[in-house]
Motif scaffolding. Structure first.
Motif, short mmCIF file in Angstrom:
data_model
loop_
_atom_site.label_atom_id
_atom_site.label_comp_id
_atom_site.label_asym_id
_atom_site.label_seq_id
_atom_site.Cartn_x
_atom_site.Cartn_y
_atom_site.Cartn_z
N ASP A 60 27.34 -17.79 81.74
CA ASP A 60 28.07 -18.26 82.85
C ASP A 60 29.35 -17.28 83.36
OD1 ASP A 60 27.10 -21.01 82.72
OD2 ASP A 60 28.95 -21.62 81.59
N HIS A 61 29.45 -17.05 84.59
CA HIS A 61 30.37 -16.12 85.15
C HIS A 61 29.99 -14.61 84.72
CE1 HIS A 61 33.65 -19.09 85.71
NE2 HIS A 61 32.87 -19.83 84.54
N GLY B 284 25.98 -25.96 95.20
CA GLY B 284 26.98 -25.13 95.40
C GLY B 284 26.85 -23.56 95.39
N CYS B 285 25.61 -23.25 95.62
CA CYS B 285 25.09 -21.72 95.32
C CYS B 285 25.00 -21.29 97.03
CB CYS B 285 23.70 -21.60 94.86
SG CYS B 285 23.55 -22.15 93.09
N ASN C 171 26.09 -20.67 85.14
CA ASN C 171 26.83 -21.15 86.63
C ASN C 171 27.87 -20.16 86.99
OD1 ASN C 171 25.62 -23.61 86.09
ND2 ASN C 171 27.25 -24.16 84.34
N HIS C 172 27.91 -20.10 88.03
CA HIS C 172 29.33 -19.11 88.70
C HIS C 172 28.95 -17.75 88.52
CE1 HIS C 172 31.88 -22.52 89.02
NE2 HIS C 172 31.60 -23.09 87.95
N VAL C 173 27.78 -17.25 88.53
CA VAL C 173 27.14 -16.10 88.56
C VAL C 173 27.27 -15.17 89.81
CG1 VAL C 173 24.84 -14.54 88.11
CG2 VAL C 173 25.63 -16.17 86.49
N ASN D 36 26.92 -23.05 91.70
CA ASN D 36 28.10 -22.25 92.20
C ASN D 36 27.85 -20.68 91.84
OD1 ASN D 36 29.86 -24.40 92.95
ND2 ASN D 36 29.98 -24.75 90.89
N CYS D 37 26.52 -20.29 92.15
CA CYS D 37 26.14 -18.80 92.07
C CYS D 37 26.32 -18.20 93.43
CB CYS D 37 24.72 -18.67 91.48
SG CYS D 37 25.02 -19.27 89.46
#
Length: 268
Positions: free
Chosen positions: A127-128, A55-56, A109-111, A85-86
């Motif tokens: 994360d984030h 999901g990146c 994740n999510h970066v 998800n980055c």
């Protein structure tokens, strides 16, 4: 099945997950693994022993996993790990680890890494995390979860940036930033707590008040920092947010703690 543009160059040791999209003129050459549903726009270059999660999204002219910019680097087979998800925007550069730093650069994740940001060898991002445009992290920097580093800021090697903290734009950070801290300037100083971030992330109101009280104690002008931290640890024992700050300050570090200019930060 991966969707690969005919002009992309894919090495024999590259593994692509389901529904990966590789755009025009991308070059993937190394021991590379890319998770499902990740999108590489055109002209992305990925090298080395690099693992990218699912999901990146990686935008044009990003350089991921190429040799560290460290004169001590001697070709050791170090690693780069990027979570799920980055988002990695245009012209971002991310280097793998070295033997002097655990052999691994790790991104959670999510970066979000905005355009032109640089993550040097052996950095660790939680994360984030958000690095705004043209942030430069030197080697061995640790950025904990939900921290934000403002645009055009530089971070000295071995600095730790605590969870939920914020670095103001165009800052030069040479000392450790406490969790929930707000720093700014060249050289950066502690301006107070990241109250906006605390509220946006729905921290309990009473917990925030307790954290503010502990902050005033820790960064007052009485006694030494160590003494004030131990006092706060005893008085506010069991308060999760305060415990996080106390643990951060107690932990051994290559750098000093970023302090207010004149006693308690101006935001407090």
């Amino acid at each position: 099945m991966a969707n690969i543009h005919p002009t992309a160059v894919i090495g024999e040791n590259v593994t692509l997950g389901e529904d990966v999209s590789v755009g025009a003129f991308c070059v993937l050459d190394g021991k590379i693994s890319i998770g499902s549903n990740t999108i590489l726009h055109s002209h992305v270059a990925i090298a080395g022993e690099t693992e990218i999660g699912s999901g990146c999204e990686i935008f044009p002219f990003a350089s991921v996993g190429h040799q560290p910019q460290d004169k001590k680097y001697a070709g050791e087979q170090s690693r780069l790990f990027i979570g799920d998800n980055c988002t990695i925007r245009e012209n971002v550069t991310i280097n793998p680890g070295t033997s002097g730093g655990g052999m691994e650069t790790r991104i959670g994740n999510h970066v979000l890494l905005m355009a032109g940001a640089h993550v040097a060898h052996d950095c660790q991002l939680g994360d984030h995390v958000i690095l705004v445009n043209h942030v430069a992290l030197a080697g061995h920097v640790i950025v904990d979860e939900h921290a934000i580093v403002g645009g055009l800021s530089g971070v000295h090697q071995f600095v730790r940036i605590g969870a939920h903290s914020i670095v103001g734009a165009m800052s030069m950070v040479e000392n450790d930033v406490i969790p929930f801290g707000s720093v700014l300037g060249n050289r950066a100083y502690l301006g107070g707590l990241n109250l906006v971030g605390l509220k946006r992330r729905n921290f309990d109101r009473e917990e925030i008040h307790t954290l503010r009280a502990a902050y005033r104690m820790i960064f007052s002008n009485e006694g030494t920092l160590r003494e004030r931290v131990e006092d706060a640890a005893e008085i506010f024992k069991g308060h999760e947010l305060v415990d996080l700050v106390v643990s951060f300050v107690r932990k051994p570090s290559e750098r000093s703690i970023c302090m207010p200019k004149n006693g308690v930060g101006s935001h407090e």
